[in-house]
Design an enzyme around this catalytic site. Structure first.
Site, PDB file in Angstrom:
ATOM      1  N   HIS A 119       0.819  -1.217   0.000  1.00 15.95           N
ATOM      2  CA  HIS A 119       0.000   0.000   0.000  1.00 15.95           C
ATOM      3  C   HIS A 119       0.851   1.265   0.000  1.00 15.95           C
ATOM      4  CE1 HIS A 119       0.778   0.799   4.303  1.00 15.95           C
ATOM      5  NE2 HIS A 119       0.769  -0.519   4.429  1.00 15.95           N
ATOM      6  N   ASP A 120       0.360   2.274  -0.680  1.00 17.34           N
ATOM      7  CA  ASP A 120       0.935   3.624  -0.691  1.00 17.34           C
ATOM      8  C   ASP A 120       2.317   3.706  -1.331  1.00 17.34           C
ATOM      9  OD1 ASP A 120      -1.181   5.105   0.924  1.00 17.34           O
ATOM     10  OD2 ASP A 120      -0.625   3.539   2.347  1.00 17.34           O
ATOM     11  N   GLY A 137       4.836  -1.411   2.534  1.00 17.36           N
ATOM     12  CA  GLY A 137       4.093  -0.172   2.328  1.00 17.36           C
ATOM     13  C   GLY A 137       4.977   1.051   2.283  1.00 17.36           C
TER      14      GLY A 137
END
Length: 255
Positions: A119-120, A137
Site C-alpha cells: 500500500h501507498d 508499504g
C-alpha cells in the site's frame, strides 16, 4: 473481447477493445485503458485505474484491499500508467487514508511472477521487479530501477533512479540513485555501470558519478562533507540527482 465466463461489474469502465480472459473478475470503480489485455483468472478490484496497453497474466490480484491492520475498507486508489506488464501471481494493493490514499505506478514497468507492491508505494517508469520481489508499504522507487529476484524492501524506504539490487537483497535503508547493492543486509558494491551505459549516459557523466561515489563511500568523509564537496566540485545533472537522492533520505543510506 470479454470471455463469457468472465464477470465484469456494470460499474467498471473498459475501453472498447479491452480483452478479458476466462474466469476473470473485474469489480466496480475499475477503469481499464485502450489496448489492454486481461488474462484468465485475474481479479481486479477498485477503485483502480489502469492505463493503456496494460497486460495482466493469470492469477494476478490487482487493486485489492491492503494488508495494513489500520485499513478499514475506505475507498483508496491504485493508479497505474501505460504499457505495464503484470505477470503471473502479482499482487498490487491500493493505498491507505493514513498514507497517500493511493498506490501509484508509472509506465513501462515489468512486474515478474509473484512480485508484491504494498500500500501507498510510488513506482516510477521503466522499472523491473524480478520474480518474488516484495515492496512493503510506503516504498518509493525512482525510474529505471531493477530489483533482483527475492529482494525485499522495508517500509518507507526510497530506492533511487537507475539503481539496482542483486537477487535476494534485504533492503532496510535508502538506496542512492545510480548505485548497485546486494546482500543481507544490503551493501553498496559500486555504480550500476552496465545500466548507465545501456541507457546512454556519456563517459563524462559516468566519470563524474564515479568521483562523486568515491567521495561518499571511499574517502572517509561524513555524508554532509561528501555532499558539500560534490556540490562545489561538479555541475552536472547526474551528480545533482545523486546528491538529491541522498539528501532526501530519512532512514540513512545503504553503505
Amino acid at each position: 473481447m470479454i470471455h463469457p465466463t468472465a464477470i465484469v461489474d456494470p460499474g467498471a469502465r473498459l475501453a472498447e477493445d479491452v480483452e478479458v480472459g476466462p474466469f476473470s473478475i473485474i469489480g466496480p470503480d475499475v477503469e481499464i485503458g485502450a489496448g489492454s489485455r486481461i488474462g484468465p483468472h485475474v481479479v481486479i478490484k477498485g477503485p483502480t485505474r489502469l492505463g493503456e496497453r496494460t497486460r495482466i497474466f493469470q492469477f494476478a490480484s490487482v487493486g485489492e484491499d491492503c494488508q495494513d491492520k489500520k485499513y478499514g475498507g475506505e475507498p483508496t486508489w491504485l493508479v497505474v500508467g501505460d504499457d505495464n506488464v503484470i505477470r503471473e501471481g502479482v499482487t498490487l494493493h491500493r493505498g491507505t487514508i493514513q498514507g497517500r490514499n493511493e498506490t501509484t505506478i508509472g509506465s513501462r514497468n515489468l512486474f515478474m511472477a509473484y512480485a508484491h507492491v504494498g500500500h501507498d508505494c510510488m513506482i516510477g517508469d521503466d522499472c523491473i521487479l524480478a520474480n518474488q520481489v516484495t515492496l512493503a508499504g510506503h516504498v518509493t522507487l525512482g525510474d529505471f530501477v531493477i530489483l533482483g529476484g527475492l529482494s525485499a524492501i522495508h517500509q518507507f524506504c526510497h530506492f533511487g533512479a537507475h539503481a539496482m539490487a542483486g537477487g535476494g537483497s534485504i533492503i532496510t535503508k535508502d538506496t542512492p540513485a545510480y548505485v548497485m547493492i546486494n546482500g543481507n543486509p544490503a551493501q553498496v558494491h559500486g555504480l550500476n555501470l552496465v545500466g548507465l551505459k545501456r541507457r546512454g549516459f556519456s563517459a563524462e557523466a559516468i566519470k563524474a558519478l564515479g568521483e562523486a561515489y568515491k567521495l561518499v563511500y571511499r574517502q572517509g568523509l561524513t555524508v554532509d562533507q561528501a555532499l558539500s564537496e560534490i556540490e562545489s566540485r561538479f555541475q552536472r545533472h547526474e551528480t545533482d540527482a545523486f546528491v538529491a537522492s541522498i539528501r532526501a533520505s530519512t532512514r540513512g543510506i545503504v553503505r
